[in-house]
Write a protein that holds these residues in place. Structure first.
Motif, PDB file in Angstrom:
ATOM      1  N   ALA A  81       1.183  -0.968  -0.158  1.00  0.00           N
ATOM      2  CA  ALA A  81      -0.147  -0.314  -0.194  1.00  0.00           C
ATOM      3  C   ALA A  81       0.683   0.785   0.146  1.00  0.00           C
ATOM      4  O   ALA A  81       0.715   1.673  -1.042  1.00  0.00           O
ATOM      5  N   ASP A  89       2.344   1.369  -3.553  1.00  0.00           N
ATOM      6  CA  ASP A  89       0.517   1.878  -4.431  1.00  0.00           C
ATOM      7  C   ASP A  89       0.424   3.203  -4.487  1.00  0.00           C
ATOM      8  O   ASP A  89       0.771   4.101  -5.506  1.00  0.00           O
ATOM      9  N   SER A  90       1.038   4.131  -2.783  1.00  0.00           N
ATOM     10  CA  SER A  90      -0.239   4.659  -2.681  1.00  0.00           C
ATOM     11  C   SER A  90       0.909   5.949  -2.819  1.00  0.00           C
ATOM     12  O   SER A  90       0.677   7.456  -3.028  1.00  0.00           O
ATOM     13  N   ALA A 118      -0.292  10.636   0.378  1.00  0.00           N
ATOM     14  CA  ALA A 118      -1.870  10.011  -0.340  1.00  0.00           C
ATOM     15  C   ALA A 118      -1.556   9.019   0.803  1.00  0.00           C
ATOM     16  O   ALA A 118      -2.689   8.667   0.713  1.00  0.00           O
ATOM     17  N   PHE A 119      -1.041   8.104   1.289  1.00  0.00           N
ATOM     18  CA  PHE A 119      -0.239   6.773   2.109  1.00  0.00           C
ATOM     19  C   PHE A 119      -1.976   7.181   2.919  1.00  0.00           C
ATOM     20  O   PHE A 119      -1.970   5.612   2.983  1.00  0.00           O
ATOM     21  N   ALA A 163      -3.768   8.697   3.909  1.00  0.00           N
ATOM     22  CA  ALA A 163      -5.235   9.544   3.110  1.00  0.00           C
ATOM     23  C   ALA A 163      -5.942   8.055   2.687  1.00  0.00           C
ATOM     24  O   ALA A 163      -7.482   8.283   2.864  1.00  0.00           O
ATOM     25  N   GLU A 164      -5.324   7.570   1.859  1.00  0.00           N
ATOM     26  CA  GLU A 164      -6.137   6.191   0.614  1.00  0.00           C
ATOM     27  C   GLU A 164      -5.596   4.825   1.463  1.00  0.00           C
ATOM     28  O   GLU A 164      -7.023   4.050   1.530  1.00  0.00           O
ATOM     29  N   ASN A 165      -4.891   4.905   2.547  1.00  0.00           N
ATOM     30  CA  ASN A 165      -5.250   3.566   3.513  1.00  0.00           C
ATOM     31  C   ASN A 165      -5.001   3.463   4.643  1.00  0.00           C
ATOM     32  O   ASN A 165      -5.180   2.831   5.857  1.00  0.00           O
ATOM     33  N   TRP A 166      -6.611   4.849   5.349  1.00  0.00           N
ATOM     34  CA  TRP A 166      -6.702   5.048   6.752  1.00  0.00           C
ATOM     35  C   TRP A 166      -7.046   3.153   7.950  1.00  0.00           C
ATOM     36  O   TRP A 166      -6.998   3.222   9.147  1.00  0.00           O
TER      37      TRP A 166
END
Length: 610
Positions: free
Chosen positions: A63, A66-67, A71-72, A74-77
Motif C-alpha cells: 500500500a 502504491d500510494s 497519499a499513504f 489518506a488512502e489506507n486509513w
C-alpha cells in the motif's frame, strides 16, 4: 465456575494404569481431554496470528509503494486501523487466552490429576512392593512422572499446536504468493521432520536412563537420612558418602550422554533452520525480479521464513524436552504401574463389626521359600479370648499376625474371622476390625493430635485426650514443643517420631489403639520400650482396653502375658505347646524352659539357636 475449575484434578482414574506409554498418558489425563483440546485450539489461534502479522506487514508495504508518501495515510486509513487493532487488541488477546488456558487450567490441574492417580494406585500396593524398593525412590517416581506428563501436555499444547498452526498458515500465505514457495517450505519441512525422527528416539532413551539414575540418587540419600542415627552410631558417614557419590557419578554419566545427543540435535536443527530464509526470501525476490510477486510479498515471505527459522530453535528445544519427558514418564510407569499381587476378590464383601472369633485352619506360609514362616497352624480363638504368643526369634510369631491382617496371603489353608475367609472380605474392612500396637511404632511427622487420631479420624479432640490419658501419654504431650513453636497436642513429632523417646512413641501408639477401640487387638511387644513404673500404669489401662476384645499378644517378656487365657508356644513355625501359664509350667516343656532361662524377664536369645 472459575477458569481453574474446568478440570477436576481429583477425579478417579478409569481402571488400572496401562503398561504402554501412550495408553498410560491417556489414562493419566482421562477426563481432561475436552479442556486440553480447547487449550490446543487457543494455542493454534495464537499461532495463526503470526501468519496474519506477516500478511498485514506485506499489505502495508504494498500500500505504501502504491500510494506514495503523500497519499499513504489518506488512502489506507482503514488498513492502518485494522493493522493497529490487530497488534494492540486481537493479537494480545489471542496470546493472553492461550497463556491463561495453560498456566491457570492445564498446568496446575494436570499435575495434581496425574499425581493423585499414581498415589492412589501406589497406596493399593501390598507391603512387599514397598519392602523391595526405596521409599524416596517411589516418592520421586510419583513426582517425576506427574511433572513430566504435565510438561508433555503443556508443551504439546503451547508449542506444537502453535507451531503447526503457524506452518499451515504459512503454507496458505505462500500459496497465495506463489505455489513454488509453498513447495519449498514443504520440502524443507520434510527434511526437518526427518532430522527430528533421527534424533528424538535417542533423546527419549537417554532421558529415561538419566531419570532412573536421578531417582537412585534420591533413593540413596533419603535412605541414609532416614537412618541417620544408625549412620552416626556406627560412624559410617564416609561409607554413606561413598555410596551417594557412586549414585551421583552414575547420574553424571547418564546426564553427559543426554547432553551429547542434545548438543548434536541442536546444532543440526539450527543448520537446517538457516536454510529456510535463504529458500523463501531468495525465491520471493526472484519471483519479484520476473514480475510475478510484489515487494510486499518479499516482506511477507521474509517475515514468515525468519519467524519459522527462529521458531525452529524453540520448537526443537521443546520437542527435545517433550521426548525427554516421555522418557521420564516411561521410566516412572515401569516402576509405579505393576498390578498389585494382593487384591480384594471381585466379590469381596464389607466386614461389619465382628465378635472376634478367629481361626487359623491348617495355615502354611513361607514367604515363597521352601522353609521359614509358619506351617500347619491349626488354632481356634474364641471371641474375647486373650492369647499370648511366645517363641524365639524366627519362630513365626509376627508371620502369624501379618497373615491375620492379610498383609500376605496364605500359601495353604485359611484364616477366618467370625467364619469369614479373610480373602473374601475387603482388606480395608478387615483391618478396621483390628487394633495393633507394635514394638516398632509408626509415627507420622504430624501433630500429636493427628498421630493419635489416626486410630479414628472422626474422633473429637476430647476423645483424643481421653485416649492419651488412658495410655499415660497426656502429661508428656502437654510438655511437647516443636521447632516452629507449636506446643502440646499441636506439636509435630518429627519424621518417624524422632522427637520422642521409645517409651513415648509406644504410649502414642497405645493411645491410637485406645481410640480405635477395635474388637480384635494385637499387641506386639506393646510395652517393651516402657520403664517399669510407666509400664505398671499402662498395664492397668491395657487391661481396660482388652476387656471384651479378642487379644493376640506377642511378648519376649513372659511376665506381660502370664495372665492370658491361653499361651501358644511356637518353634520353627509350628505350635508345639498350648495352655495357660500354670499348665505350661507344670508340663516342663519349651515354655517352662523359656521361663526358667529368662534374664530380666526376657526369653534368652540362645533359644533361637537351639
Amino acid at each position: 465456575m472459575k477458569l481453574a475449575d474446568l478440570i477436576d484434578p481429583f477425579q478417579p482414574a478409569p481402571g488400572p494404569p496401562p503398561r504402554s506409554l501412550w495408553r498410560f498418558i491417556r489414562w493419566g489425563v482421562a477426563g481432561a481431554w475436552p479442556v486440553l483440546l480447547g487449550a490446543a485450539a487457543l494455542s493454534a489461534l495464537a499461532g495463526v496470528t503470526e501468519v496474519v502479522s506477516a500478511l498485514l506487514l506485506g499489505a502495508v508495504i504494498d500500500a505504501a509503494l502504491d500510494s506514495g508518501p503523500l497519499a499513504f495515510f489518506a488512502e489506507n486509513w482503514l488498513l492502518l486501523a485494522g493493522f493497529a487493532l490487530f497488534f494492540i487488541v486481537l493479537r494480545p488477546l489471542a496470546f493472553g487466552l492461550s497463556s491463561a488456558a495453560n498456566t491457570i487450567v492445564v498446568q496446575p490441574n494436570v499435575n495434581v490429576l496425574v499425581q493423585a492417580r499414581l498415589n492412589r494406585w501406589t497406596l493399593g500396593q501390598p507391603v512387599t512392593f514397598f519392602d523391595d524398593d526405596f521409599a524416596g525412590r517411589i516418592a520421586q517416581k510419583q513426582v517425576q512422572t506427574a511433572r513430566a506428563l504435565t510438561d508433555v501436555a503443556n508443551e504439546t499444547i503451547n508449542t506444537v499446536s502453535f507451531a503447526l498452526a503457524s506452518i499451515v498458515g504459512s503454507v496458505v500465505l505462500l500459496l497465495v504468493i506463489h505455489p513454488a514457495l509453498a513447495l519449498a517450505l514443504a520440502v524443507w519441512m520434510l527434511g526437518y521432520v526427518a532430522l527430528i525422527r533421527h534424533f528424538l528416539p535417542a533423546v527419549r532413551a537417554r532421558s529415561g536412563a538419566r531419570a532412573g539414575a536421578r531417582a537412585m540418587v534420591s533413593g540413596q540419600v533419603v535412605d541414609t537420612i532416614t537412618n541417620i542415627k544408625t549412620v552416626k552410631l556406627f560412624a559410617h558417614a564416609e561409607h554413606e558418602d561413598r555410596a551417594a557419590l557412586l549414585a551421583m557419578d552414575e547420574f553424571r554419566d547418564r546426564a553427559i550422554e543426554f547432553g551429547n545427543v542434545q548438543a548434536a540435535f541442536r546444532f543440526w536443527l539450527m543448520a537446517v533452520a538457516g536454510v529456510l530464509p535463504v529458500l523463501l526470501i531468495g525465491g520471493a525476490a526472484w519471483l519479484w525480479s520476473v514480475g510475478i510477486s510484489s515487494p510486499g510479498d518479499i516482506a511477507a515471505a521474509g517475515a514468515v521464513s525468519i519467524r519459522i527459522a527462529q521458531m525452529t530453535g524453540w520448537v526443537s528445544f521443546v520437542l527435545m524436552t517433550i521426548y525427554g519427558n516421555l522418557g521420564e514418564v516411561e521410566d516412572g510407569m515401569r516402576t509405579l504401574t505393576p498390578e498389585p499381587t494382593l487384591v480384594d476378590a471381585p466379590d469381596a464383601v464389607e466386614l461389619g463389626r465382628v465378635a472376634g472369633a478367629l481361626r487359623f485352619d491348617e495355615v502354611h506360609f513361607a514367604y515363597g521359600r521352601q522353609s521359614g514362616g509358619v506351617e500347619a497352624i491349626d488354632l481356634d480363638i474364641r471371641p474375647g479370648e486373650k492369647i499370648g504368643i511366645v517363641g524365639a526369634s524366627g519362630a513365626g510369631k509376627s508371620t502369624l499376625v501379618a497373615l491375620l491382617l492379610r498383609l500376605y496371603d496364605v500359601e495353604g489353608g485359611r484364616v477366618l474371622v467370625d467364619g469369614h475367609d479373610i480373602r473374601k472380605v475387603t482388606q480395608e474392612s478387615l483391618r478396621r476390625q483390628i487394633g495393633m500396637v507394635t514394638q516398632e511404632t509408626a509415627m507420622f511427622n504430624r501433630s500429636a493430635l493427628d498421630n493419635i487420631r489416626y486410630g479414628r479420624p472422626d474422633a473429637t479432640a476430647a476423645e483424643v485426650e481421653a485416649a492419651a490419658r488412658a495410655a499415660q501419654a497426656h502429661d508428656f504431650i502437654l510438655d511437647l514443643q516443636d521447632h516452629n513453636g507449636r506446643q502440646g497436642y499441636a506439636a509435630h513429632l518429627g519424621e518417624r517420631g524422632v522427637r520422642l523417646s521409645g517409651g513415648q512413641r509406644q504410649r502414642i501408639a497405645l493411645a491410637r489403639a485406645f481410640l480405635k477401640n477395635a474388637p480384635i487387638l494385637v499387641l506386639d511387644e506393646a510395652t517393651s520400650a516402657l520403664d517399669s513404673e510407666v509400664e505398671a500404669a499402662v498395664q492397668e489401662s491395657l487391661e481396660r482396653l482388652m476387656e471384651g476384645k479378642t487379644v493376640l499378644a506377642i511378648a519376649h517378656r513372659l511376665s506381660t502375658i502370664s495372665a492370658m487365657d491361653r499361651i501358644i508356644v511356637l518353634e520353627d513355625g509350628h505350635i508345639v505347646e498350648t495352655g495357660d501359664h500354670e499348665a505350661l509350667l507344670a508340663r516342663g516343656g519349651v515354655y517352662a524352659r523359656y521361663w526358667g532361662r529368662q534374664s530380666g524377664g526376657f526369653i534368652g536369645t540362645e533359644e533361637a539357636a537351639e
